[in-house]
Design a protein around this motif. Structure first.
Motif, short mmCIF file in Angstrom:
data_model
loop_
_atom_site.label_atom_id
_atom_site.label_comp_id
_atom_site.label_asym_id
_atom_site.label_seq_id
_atom_site.Cartn_x
_atom_site.Cartn_y
_atom_site.Cartn_z
N ALA A 79 0.83 -1.21 0.00
CA ALA A 79 0.00 0.00 0.00
C ALA A 79 0.86 1.25 0.00
N VAL A 80 1.92 1.26 0.80
CA VAL A 80 2.82 2.41 0.85
C VAL A 80 3.42 2.66 -0.53
N GLU A 81 3.84 1.58 -1.18
CA GLU A 81 4.46 1.71 -2.50
C GLU A 81 3.45 2.15 -3.55
N ALA A 82 2.28 1.53 -3.54
CA ALA A 82 1.27 1.83 -4.57
C ALA A 82 0.70 3.23 -4.42
N ASP A 83 0.48 3.66 -3.19
CA ASP A 83 -0.18 4.95 -2.94
C ASP A 83 0.79 6.10 -2.75
N GLY A 84 2.06 5.80 -2.54
CA GLY A 84 3.01 6.86 -2.23
C GLY A 84 2.72 7.49 -0.88
N SER A 85 2.27 6.68 0.06
CA SER A 85 1.85 7.19 1.36
C SER A 85 3.02 7.35 2.32
N ASP A 86 2.83 8.25 3.27
CA ASP A 86 3.82 8.47 4.31
C ASP A 86 3.54 7.65 5.55
N THR A 87 2.28 7.26 5.75
CA THR A 87 1.88 6.51 6.94
C THR A 87 0.83 5.48 6.56
N VAL A 88 0.62 4.52 7.47
CA VAL A 88 -0.41 3.50 7.29
C VAL A 88 -1.32 3.49 8.50
N VAL A 89 -2.61 3.42 8.25
CA VAL A 89 -3.61 3.28 9.31
C VAL A 89 -4.14 1.86 9.27
N LEU A 90 -4.07 1.17 10.40
CA LEU A 90 -4.62 -0.18 10.50
C LEU A 90 -6.13 -0.08 10.69
N GLY A 91 -6.89 -0.71 9.78
CA GLY A 91 -8.33 -0.51 9.73
C GLY A 91 -9.15 -1.53 10.48
#
Length: 246
Positions: A167-179
């Motif tokens: 998800a970090v790689e695909a979205d270019g995100s800085d953080t991850v939220v556990l859902g």
């Protein structure tokens, strides 16, 4: 001493114990944390139907906490079920884990990804991102398709961790939220592997409620979150009748 009740809206007692352990791990002395499950409701929350039927149990726990003098509450399900109604009943702050996690994510980076359980719950995560004002920061919602009650099973942590990295790689995100609150137990392990901050809503919400209580802040009772007026309820909901109804 601050007293916080963490409400797991489902009836899975093992999950409630794990959620309580996570909440207590982040709370600072002399705060005490009690984790509870409702006496009625679904064993897991994976649909709108489940969520709707979980709300009466959540509100019953809020009412019990008010009788016992609880200072604040965490609703430990990523759909934040019953949050608005709980705020009408509680004298202290009530925070949902999706709400808290998304807030925390925006303080740590420009964009975040949500990693959740079943694909059918992704829409709810997007709904909440829009409601809380974080839709622009939410860059993707990804489902591991592991049922809630199987998150402590063999290989679940590895599957979630791998999805966080993708998800970090695909979205270019800085953080991850556990859902899902059921992912809280392995948040720290996933964070070490992901290379970015990974936010567990149980911990974030507990710390936020604790801070609000310490600051002496309560939910405003002006307007929408004022206590509900007297009214009778019938049938199975008769115990929820608001005192003063004639």
């Amino acid at each position: 001493m601050t007293r916080i009740t963490v409400i797991n809206p489902n009836t899975a007692r093992a999950m409630t114990a794990a959620i309580g352990a996570r909440a207590r791990a982040v709370a600072a002395p002399p705060t005490t944390v009690t984790a509870v499950s409702p006496a009625m409701g679904p064993e897991s929350i994976e649909s709108h139907y489940d969520e709707a039927l979980a709300v009466p149990g959540v509100l019953a726990e809020i009412a019990a906490g008010e009788r016992d003098g609880v200072d604040g509450y965490v609703i430990a399900c990523f759909g934040d079920p019953g949050l608005d109604a709980a705020r009408e009943l509680a004298s202290g702050p009530v925070v949902g884990i999706a709400e808290a996690a998304m807030h925390a994510a925006t303080l740590l980076g420009r964009g975040f990804s949500v990693v959740t359980t079943l694909s059918r719950t992704a829409g709810r995560a997007w709904d909440l991102a829009h409601r809380y004002g974080f839709a622009a920061a939410c860059r993707g919602v990804h489902a591991c398709d592991i049922p809630v009650l199987e998150l402590d099973g063999d290989g679940a942590r590895e599957t979630v961790a791998a999805l966080c990295a993708r998800a970090v790689e695909a979205d270019g995100s800085d953080t991850v939220v556990l859902g899902c609150a059921g992912m809280a137990a392995y948040c720290d392990e996933i964070a070490r592997e992901a290379g970015v901050p990974v936010i567990d809503g149980v911990g974030a919400a507990t710390a936020l409620v604790e801070s609000l209580v310490r600051l002496g802040l309560r939910t405003s009772v002006r307007g929408e979150y004022a206590p509900p007026g007297p009214k009778r309820y019938s049938g199975l909901l008769q115990p929820f009748t608001i005192p003063g109804a004639v």
